[in-house]
Design a protein around this motif. Structure first.
Motif, PDB file in Angstrom:
ATOM      1  N   THR A   1      46.780  40.367  35.481  1.00 16.92           N
ATOM      2  CA  THR A   1      45.560  39.954  34.711  1.00 16.92           C
ATOM      3  C   THR A   1      45.615  39.851  33.503  1.00 16.92           C
TER       4      THR A   1
ATOM      5  N   ASN B   1      50.510  45.395  42.397  1.00 14.67           N
ATOM      6  CA  ASN B   1      49.166  46.005  41.805  1.00 14.67           C
ATOM      7  C   ASN B   1      49.534  46.718  40.491  1.00 14.67           C
TER       8      ASN B   1
ATOM      9  N   SER C   1      33.189  40.868  40.900  1.00 18.67           N
ATOM     10  CA  SER C   1      34.699  40.988  40.582  1.00 18.67           C
ATOM     11  C   SER C   1      35.136  40.176  39.506  1.00 18.67           C
TER      12      SER C   1
ATOM     13  N   THR D   1      36.943  42.149  36.235  1.00 15.99           N
ATOM     14  CA  THR D   1      38.339  42.038  35.809  1.00 15.99           C
ATOM     15  C   THR D   1      38.567  40.957  34.521  1.00 15.99           C
TER      16      THR D   1
ATOM     17  N   PHE E   1      47.759  37.049  41.162  1.00 17.78           N
ATOM     18  CA  PHE E   1      47.275  37.717  42.396  1.00 17.78           C
ATOM     19  C   PHE E   1      48.499  38.572  43.227  1.00 17.78           C
ATOM     20  N   THR E   2      48.101  39.578  44.006  1.00 13.74           N
ATOM     21  CA  THR E   2      49.080  40.255  44.544  1.00 13.74           C
ATOM     22  C   THR E   2      49.127  39.587  46.300  1.00 13.74           C
TER      23      THR E   2
ATOM     24  N   ASP F   1      41.712  34.506  39.214  1.00 14.76           N
ATOM     25  CA  ASP F   1      42.298  35.784  39.542  1.00 14.76           C
ATOM     26  C   ASP F   1      41.892  36.311  41.106  1.00 14.76           C
ATOM     27  N   GLU F   2      43.015  36.601  41.698  1.00 12.23           N
ATOM     28  CA  GLU F   2      42.972  36.844  43.145  1.00 12.23           C
ATOM     29  C   GLU F   2      43.134  35.533  43.760  1.00 12.23           C
ATOM     30  N   GLU F   3      43.622  35.646  45.100  1.00 12.34           N
ATOM     31  CA  GLU F   3      43.838  34.333  45.572  1.00 12.34           C
ATOM     32  C   GLU F   3      42.712  33.616  46.179  1.00 12.34           C
TER      33      GLU F   3
ATOM     34  N   GLY G   1      37.064  34.234  39.603  1.00  8.61           N
ATOM     35  CA  GLY G   1      37.268  35.508  40.628  1.00  8.61           C
ATOM     36  C   GLY G   1      36.661  35.199  41.994  1.00  8.61           C
ATOM     37  N   GLU G   2      36.820  36.083  43.083  1.00 17.45           N
ATOM     38  CA  GLU G   2      36.161  36.093  44.307  1.00 17.45           C
ATOM     39  C   GLU G   2      34.927  36.170  44.345  1.00 17.45           C
TER      40      GLU G   2
END
Length: 446
Positions: free
Chosen positions: A46, A41, A85, A89, A188-189, A162-164, A80-81
């Motif tokens: 990003t 993080n 979000s 981001t 992503f983390t 961005d993000e899983e 993104g999700e």
């Protein structure tokens, strides 16, 4: 000063100075259609994505840029999700905050038009950007939450997630780039652990897929004290994911040991310390080798060098092994007795012919028997792993004392527990160490 700041904010793109891991991630875009950037993080993953998007949209690639280039206007997605979000981001990094559009990674002078999305405050549907070729690039903002069916139909040059994402979303987005031979990347983390998306990159590699891992130790914008404070602020079971981008593996980890316990700064090894190397044969999963030096007095093994290469023949991998010292003996596993289909030679023999000092037989434990006199197999991956784990843990003073007490009780007080330590510079080795895990009780080769 205010005018200078305004000008700098209006052209952040010209001031991007990536860390080496970010450069590595960008460079792989030139050779891989699919990229994963696993990072902790707040390390800059990003931002990496936002800068790459801006380079492709504008065509304003810097001289150092090692990644893919387009000489025309492009069409891409940023996902993104949720739309919220995505707004908070990628949209924010690309454009700036709602009252400051034009202060993100896309230069203000290159923005031709911004189309707002309906229903979500300050959310953008599409950006039109001037490309240096004279063409126009388009970037659309999307989300996973609306499902796969809402992502069908479009043809894209690139997509940045961005993000899983769920696997079906990722597959659909990738499909949008097939016709253009475009590229897709994810940042992503990995808090979801060894998920389906993580698994296809780490366990099902192809020539098109690339995985780049950036840890908190790979960035310079935190001091050591700040790094320690940040890591300690996370719940223990999330620390490696949030600080190092390592999927949460829980009880599946083969070596549940803190890296700080086994890591030592590199140092000049005494010439008198015995050396040996161990190797594993691979193709889809990499061929790998590690070199060890033994401090006899303290009974410490130091892993001081490592090498791994994917899809290398013996003739291609052998020179790397020889570069660390052709005289060093190399231990090898039993599958080295297998014959290679093309030549008919055993794998181990191919390395011998290439000049590698392979041991005369494959690695195995000394011959022993059980209480009934039955011989016990001398080849045991699990026994080897447990010996390594014991050696890693022995670097903890309390564990070392416990192991010494066990030796004393066994009448072996003259012996010292074996400790295993690893040179800090071995990034590839630590990547394997972090991800080495079991699935359904079996060790998964990476």
């Amino acid at each position: 000063m205010q005018e200078l700041k305004r000008r700098q904010d209006a052209n952040k793109l010209a001031r991007y100075k990536p860390y080496p891991k970010q450069v590595e991630f960008h460079a792989r875009g030139a050779t891989h259609r699919e990229r994963l950037f696993r990072a902790g993080n707040q390390l800059g993953k990003t931002w990496s994505s936002a800068y790459e998007i801006a380079f492709h949209l504008t065509g304003q690639y810097p001289d150092w840029w090692p990644g893919k280039r387009w000489a025309r206007g492009v069409t891409g997605w940023a996902l993104g999700e949720s739309m919220e979000s995505t707004r908070d981001t990628l949209q924010r990094l690309l454009l700036g905050r709602p009252s400051e559009w034009g202060t993100g990674t896309i230069p203000q002078a290159s923005i031709l038009d911004i189309k707002r999305a309906q229903g979500i405050a300050d959310s953008v549907d599409c950006i039109f950007v001037r490309h240096v070729s004279g063409g126009v690039s388009r970037l659309y903002f999307k989300s996973y939450e609306k499902g796969r069916s809402k992502l069908q139909g479009e043809t894209l040059d690139f997509a940045a997630l961005d993000e899983e994402p769920p696997l079906d979303i990722y597959t659909e987005v990738l499909t949008r780039t097939n016709a253009t031979k475009g590229i897709v990347w994810i940042t992503f983390t990995p808090l979801l652990g060894m998920s389906e998306v993580v698994r296809i990159f780490l366990q099902n590699p192809t020539a098109d897929r690339s995985d780049t891992n950036m840890t908190i130790d790979d960035v310079d914008h935190y001091s050591k004290e700040e790094r320690d404070r940040i890591v300690n602020s996370y719940p223990e079971h999330e620390r490696e994911a949030r600080a190092k981008g390592i999927p949460i593996l829980g009880s599946g980890r083969v070596f549940p040991v803190a890296e700080s316990l086994i890591t030592v700064p590199d140092f000049q090894l005494p010439d008198l310390w015995p050396r040996i190397a161990g190797m594993d044969f691979g193709w889809d999963h990499p061929s790998a080798a590690a070199w060890l030096a033994w401090d006899r007095d303290e009974h410490i093994l130091y892993i001081y060098a490592a090498l791994r290469e994917r899809e290398h023949t013996a003739a291609e991998f052998a020179p790397g092994i020889l570069s660390f010292g052709p005289w060093i003996p190399v231990a090898w596993p039993a599958d080295g007795l297998q014959h290679e289909k093309g030549t008919g030679f055993q794998l181990a023999e191919q390395y011998r012919q290439a000049g590698v000092n392979m041991l005369h037989e494959h690695a195995q434990f000394p011959e022993t028997g059980d209480e009934s006199g039955n011989k016990i197999s001398r080849v045991s991956v699990e026994a080897g792993l447990q010996s390594m784990l014991q050696g890693f843990k022995a670097n903890d003073p309390a564990e070392y004392a416990r192991q010494q007490e066990l030796l004393n009780r066994a009448g072996r007080s003259h012996e010292k527990p074996m400790r295993i330590r690893v040179f800090a510079s071995l990034g590839d080795w630590f990547e394997e160490f972090r991800l080495y895990h079991r699935k359904d009780g079996k060790v998964v080769k990476l």
